[in-house]
Design an enzyme around this catalytic site. Structure first.
Site, PDB file in Angstrom:
ATOM      1  N   GLY A  88       1.769   4.995   1.820  1.00  0.00           N
ATOM      2  CA  GLY A  88       1.263   5.947   3.034  1.00  0.00           C
ATOM      3  C   GLY A  88       1.795   7.565   2.262  1.00  0.00           C
ATOM      4  O   GLY A  88       2.027   7.821   1.147  1.00  0.00           O
ATOM      5  N   ASP A 136      -2.417  10.762  15.197  1.00  0.00           N
ATOM      6  CA  ASP A 136      -2.829  10.245  13.847  1.00  0.00           C
ATOM      7  C   ASP A 136      -3.695   8.950  14.114  1.00  0.00           C
ATOM      8  O   ASP A 136      -3.512   8.216  13.038  1.00  0.00           O
ATOM      9  CB  ASP A 136      -1.753  10.144  13.069  1.00  0.00           C
ATOM     10  CG  ASP A 136      -2.144  10.484  11.397  1.00  0.00           C
ATOM     11  OD1 ASP A 136      -3.411  10.770  11.258  1.00  0.00           O
ATOM     12  OD2 ASP A 136      -1.346  10.237  10.649  1.00  0.00           O
ATOM     13  N   GLY A 171       5.491   7.419   1.429  1.00  0.00           N
ATOM     14  CA  GLY A 171       6.050   6.557   0.476  1.00  0.00           C
ATOM     15  C   GLY A 171       5.251   5.172   0.459  1.00  0.00           C
ATOM     16  O   GLY A 171       4.257   5.279   0.978  1.00  0.00           O
ATOM     17  N   LYS A 224       8.490  -0.212   5.541  1.00  0.00           N
ATOM     18  CA  LYS A 224       8.025   1.221   5.323  1.00  0.00           C
ATOM     19  C   LYS A 224       8.909   2.176   4.617  1.00  0.00           C
ATOM     20  O   LYS A 224      10.204   2.325   5.339  1.00  0.00           O
ATOM     21  CB  LYS A 224       7.323   1.632   6.568  1.00  0.00           C
ATOM     22  CG  LYS A 224       6.744   2.721   6.577  1.00  0.00           C
ATOM     23  CD  LYS A 224       6.178   3.190   7.802  1.00  0.00           C
ATOM     24  CE  LYS A 224       5.447   4.660   8.037  1.00  0.00           C
ATOM     25  NZ  LYS A 224       4.938   4.851   9.236  1.00  0.00           N
ATOM     26  N   GLY A 242       0.862  -1.198   0.148  1.00  0.00           N
ATOM     27  CA  GLY A 242      -0.160  -0.148   0.078  1.00  0.00           C
ATOM     28  C   GLY A 242       0.951   1.085  -0.001  1.00  0.00           C
ATOM     29  O   GLY A 242       1.932   1.265  -0.103  1.00  0.00           O
ATOM     30  N   VAL A 263       4.520   1.013   1.141  1.00  0.00           N
ATOM     31  CA  VAL A 263       4.822   0.099   2.214  1.00  0.00           C
ATOM     32  C   VAL A 263       4.849  -1.341   1.399  1.00  0.00           C
ATOM     33  O   VAL A 263       4.064  -1.628   0.524  1.00  0.00           O
ATOM     34  CB  VAL A 263       3.650  -0.142   3.266  1.00  0.00           C
ATOM     35  CG1 VAL A 263       3.882  -1.196   4.311  1.00  0.00           C
ATOM     36  CG2 VAL A 263       3.533   1.250   3.935  1.00  0.00           C
TER      37      VAL A 263
END
Length: 428
Positions: free
Chosen positions: A39, A199, A42, A59, A37, A44
């Site tokens: 982020g 977050d 950047g 990550k 996926g 993952v």
């Protein structure tokens, strides 16, 4: 090369990035299997350790994005001390910001992980089953990228929210309760150790193969003095941000703001939509500030009452974690019991100090091994790049329907005028 301040986390300052015999990209000792996926900073990846065969998530952080975030924070936050406050002309404003950015560049030269040192300092001290664990940090100076090797959460985010409609597939009542209570325990552990996440959202709540929820991404996290849990400046995702965070020059309770965000998550878990949304950031913030809550299922009285208390616009009267623990919806009217706070927070960590943040890794004076490693890495990368460019030219030539192609030693492609092989000797 570098003195590491924590034995449980490995720091690789000059990570070698290339490809293995199977054609997979390799970062250090980790072969990249596939993308998991994206982020905010950047991608993952799913990776496999070349020696142990263990699977992890990798990550990626692009340093340019991290620098941009740092610059934005420096220009807009209101830190204490001389030069604080919103940026303005004069030595106390823009001059102070420029000096801070120059200092950051100097810190990067001495410590390649300086852009994420707060996240590293926090991550290395956390020991909780509902928090993602960090194993290794790698620096790729050639591509200006940092990588973190973390727990693999095979099932991904607990819930995926469509950014356009602010809707998602609601969870079953059983799953909503299970994942909410797991997230609550993780948040209690963080707050007990003076850490504010800042977050909290479904994207940062990941599920393992056995359905254990783990909170991830401490890039926005901060620490505070146990006598004052105030945080400065807005941070996080607008749809999940507490209304007090949108106030200019705010200094608010970070723990209360985290509870608000968790309340938004619970609403989304249950009803499959966000309570506050809009087509732009301004509209979202306006919706949050208006604070008008509507419940698709008014009959779910206990849940709705808990949501009203978690989404109280006043942080001073907002429900606390201790009170959430005793709420009838959480306890299922006394038939469900969470682990005690003492049990949940038994893996105590020492307070995270500024010294911890500043000394995530400490450089020593012999820099030659790093210089030699980087030079070797650049040569290796150049060979890979040239090989790929040569293969790409061959593919392009074939796709044009050429009947004869000659690839020279320098990688160039030659063909005869009539499409037949050029038998003339190659130029010297």
């Amino acid at each position: 090369m570098y003195k590491v301040s924590d034995p449980d986390i490995k720091y690789t300052v000059a990570a070698q990035v290339g490809e293995n015999a199977q054609g997979l990209m390799v970062v250090g000792q980790y072969a990249v299997i596939r993308e998991l996926g994206h982020g905010s900073f950047g991608t993952v990846y799913l990776v496999k350790h070349s020696m142990t065969g263990d699977m992890y998530a990798l990550k990626e952080y692009h340093k340019a994005s991290l620098r941009k975030r740092l610059q934005s924070t420096t220009m807009n936050c209101s830190p204490s001390g001389r030069g604080g406050g919103p940026m303005r002309p004069g030595r106390g404003g823009l001059f102070a910001a420029r000096q801070r950015l120059l200092q950051q560049r100097s810190e990067e030269d001495a410590d390649p992980f300086s852009l994420i040192k707060t996240e590293l300092a926090i991550s290395k001290k956390l020991q909780h089953p509902n928090l993602v664990r960090l194993y290794e940090a790698l620096n790729d100076s050639e591509q200006d990228v940092l990588y973190l090797v973390i727990d693999l959460c095979e099932k991904g985010p607990v819930q995926i929210i469509d950014p356009g409609s602010a809707t998602s597939e609601p969870l079953s009542p059983e799953d909503a309760h299970k994942y909410f209570t797991q997230a609550l325990l993780a948040l209690e552990y963080l707050h007990e150790h003076d850490i504010v996440h800042r977050d909290i959202k479904p994207d940062n709540m990941l599920l393992t193969s056995d359905d254990t929820l783990k909170i991830s991404d401490f890039g926005e996290s901060t620490t505070h003095d146990n006598n004052d849990n105030k945080v400065h400046g807005s941070s996080g995702t607008p749809a999940f941000m507490a209304p007090e965070l949108s106030q200019s020059g705010c200094s608010v309770s970070g723990e209360a703001a985290d509870i608000w965000s968790l309340g938004i998550c619970l609403y989304s878990f249950t009803y499959g939509t966000l309570p506050f949304h809009g087509t732009s950031v301004i509209e979202v913030l306006d919706s949050v500030s208006a604070g008008e809550l509507h419940f698709p299922d008014p009959a779910n009285e206990q849940l709705n009452e808990l949501l009203l208390r978690m989404l109280d616009p006043n942080p001073d009267s907002r429900i606390t974690i201790a009170e959430i623990r005793e709420h009838p919806w959480v306890t299922k009217n006394g038939s469900f019991a969470l682990p005690s706070k003492e049990s949940n927070c038994e893996h105590s960590v020492t307070a995270i100090t500024q010294e911890d943040i500043d000394s995530v890794i400490q450089p020593i004076f012999d820099i030659m091994p790093i210089i030699m490693a980087v030079a070797k890495l650049r040569r290796f990368r150049r060979r890979i790049r040239e090989k790929r460019e040569r293969e790409a030219r061959e593919r392009d030539a074939l796709s044009e329907g050429l009947s004869a192609v000659t690839v020279q030693s320098d990688g160039s492609v030659q063909r005869s005028e009539d499409g037949q092989p050029d038998d003339s000797p190659a130029p010297k």
